[in-house]
Structure formats: structure tokens, C-alpha cells
Design an enzyme around this catalytic site. Sequence first.
Site, PDB file in Angstrom:
ATOM      1  N   ASN A  34       0.691  -1.150  -0.160  1.00 31.31           N
ATOM      2  CA  ASN A  34       0.083  -0.027  -0.059  1.00 31.31           C
ATOM      3  C   ASN A  34       0.855   1.172   0.085  1.00 31.31           C
ATOM      4  O   ASN A  34       1.895   1.079   0.663  1.00 31.31           O
ATOM      5  CB  ASN A  34      -0.941   0.003   1.295  1.00 31.31           C
ATOM      6  CG  ASN A  34      -2.061  -0.841   1.105  1.00 31.31           C
ATOM      7  OD1 ASN A  34      -2.191  -1.474   0.281  1.00 31.31           O
ATOM      8  ND2 ASN A  34      -3.009  -0.516   2.120  1.00 31.31           N
ATOM      9  N   ASP A  35       0.473   2.535  -0.592  1.00 27.93           N
ATOM     10  CA  ASP A  35       1.049   3.512  -0.479  1.00 27.93           C
ATOM     11  C   ASP A  35       1.289   3.942   1.127  1.00 27.93           C
ATOM     12  O   ASP A  35       0.325   3.963   1.811  1.00 27.93           O
ATOM     13  CB  ASP A  35       0.166   4.735  -1.149  1.00 27.93           C
ATOM     14  CG  ASP A  35       0.734   4.710  -2.636  1.00 27.93           C
ATOM     15  OD1 ASP A  35       1.704   4.616  -2.915  1.00 27.93           O
ATOM     16  OD2 ASP A  35      -0.357   5.351  -3.571  1.00 27.93           O
TER      17      ASP A  35
END
Length: 230
Positions: A34-35
Amino acid sequence: LAMLVGPKPLAGQRVLITAGGTVERIDPVRYITNDSSGKMGFAIAEAARDQGADVTLVCGRTDAAAPGGVKVVKAESAAEMHDEVMKRLPETDIVFKAAAVADYRPLRKSEHKMKKTSAELSLELVRNPDILQAIGEWKEAGGGGPFVVGFAAETTELEKHALDKLQRKKCDLIVANDVAAEGAGFGLETNIVSVYGARGFAEHLPRMTKRAVAERLLNIVRELKEGMEK
Ligand code: CTP
Ligand code: CA
């Protein structure tokens, strides 16, 4: 120097912070993540350390090295992060769940690097444990436990989603940020957050450095925690 000689309002408090994105392996050279730069969690760790807390940082993948003066525990996947967090709950006073936990992981992890053979490839994914939810359930079962701060990164209907997560995951506080807003979110030095508490507390912070957000969050937690203990 001011930080070294300043007041230590969190002396004696054991603070556990998760930061960064989890890494869900597909094979030895590929993963889903995930970012998350880890900056918000690191800012909280630094601020808590400077206020005298005993800080443990459970880290996934981050862009930079963790700050000094805190205990760092590496956790690659959501499953590992779950185990590292859960086993520390009995000795924790405050939890900040700033990590961006992947909701799904590959059902199968290939031991060897996968070769490109077919024209199409489907990855089968399964749900990861929800760590924040597990903390809430652990607290409910035992009737105690740490003060829990969750995070909600949203792109639409910020308040609605944040309040829903606050209730569903049984947190004491939720920090919501609109990652689509200018000056907020991933990789930046600043953030714009709204904070909602389980007992109706609400505060909208202006655009501030992540360090200033961290300091305000710690003050809010101290105030609410003292109120609960009275
Ligand atoms: N979280 C967690 N474990 C997961 C997923 C999320 O502990 N498996 C935590 C995050 O660290 C964050 C909070 O839950 O503190 C909210 O994460 P978010 O992704 O916004 O919520 P989800 O419940 O996963 O909902 P969705 O992604 O569908 O919006
Ligand atoms: Ca999620």
C-alpha cells in the site's frame, strides 16, 4: 536542546506505533503493498520519544530509516505485524495504528521466482487479519488495555467513513485524512486531519507539519485518557 530539557508529559507511558506499508509477497522478488511513506508514524514516534515516552515502532516498508531513540521491530506482512502488535498489548498504554495494512495477500506464495509462461495471470487473494479490529476485540474480552488510535485514509466522504471505522473497530480515537486533498497524505511533510473520539470528541486541524499533527494528537490522547481515568 529545548526538547531535551523540556517537560516530559509522557514519562512512564509505553507507546506502540505501527508505521509504513505491509508487504505481501507473491514470490521472492515481487509483492503487493500500500502507499505509505511511514512519515506520519515516524513523526508520532519522535514526538512521543521527546515527551518522555517509552516508544516501540512496529515497521512495515517505509521510505526512510526509523528515528533514533525508539525500539524498532520489523514486520513485513500484515500477519507478522498482527503478531508483533498483539503480543505487546499487555505492556502497552497507547497504540497508534498509522500503518497502511494491505487488506489482502496472495493465497499462495511462490517459493521461487515465477516465470512468465501464459499470456494471462490471475492472482488469488485472501483477506488479511484486521489488526485494529483484533485490538478492539482483545480489549473488550479483557475489559481493559491500551488507549487505541486508528487512522483512516479516505478519498471520499471522510467523516462518514471515519466515524464508521471508529465504531466498527472500537477505537478510542480515529485520525482521518483526505489523501486526495492538497497538502495532505502520502510522502508529504504536511497533513490535514480530522480527529474523532468515541465519546463525541471532534477536532479539525488545519494543514500542519506531520510533527505538529503528532504533537497535537499526543495532547488530545493525554486529555481524553486523563478524562477516562477520572
Ligand atoms: N487496519 C488494520 N488491519 C487491517 C486493515 C486496516 O489494523 N488489515 C487499520 C489501519 O492501520 C488503520 C485502520 O485500520 O488504522 C483503518 O484502515 P483502512 O484501510 O482505512 O480501513 P479498512 O477497515 O481496511 O477499510 P477500507 O480499506 O475498506 O476502507
Ligand atoms: Ca484497508
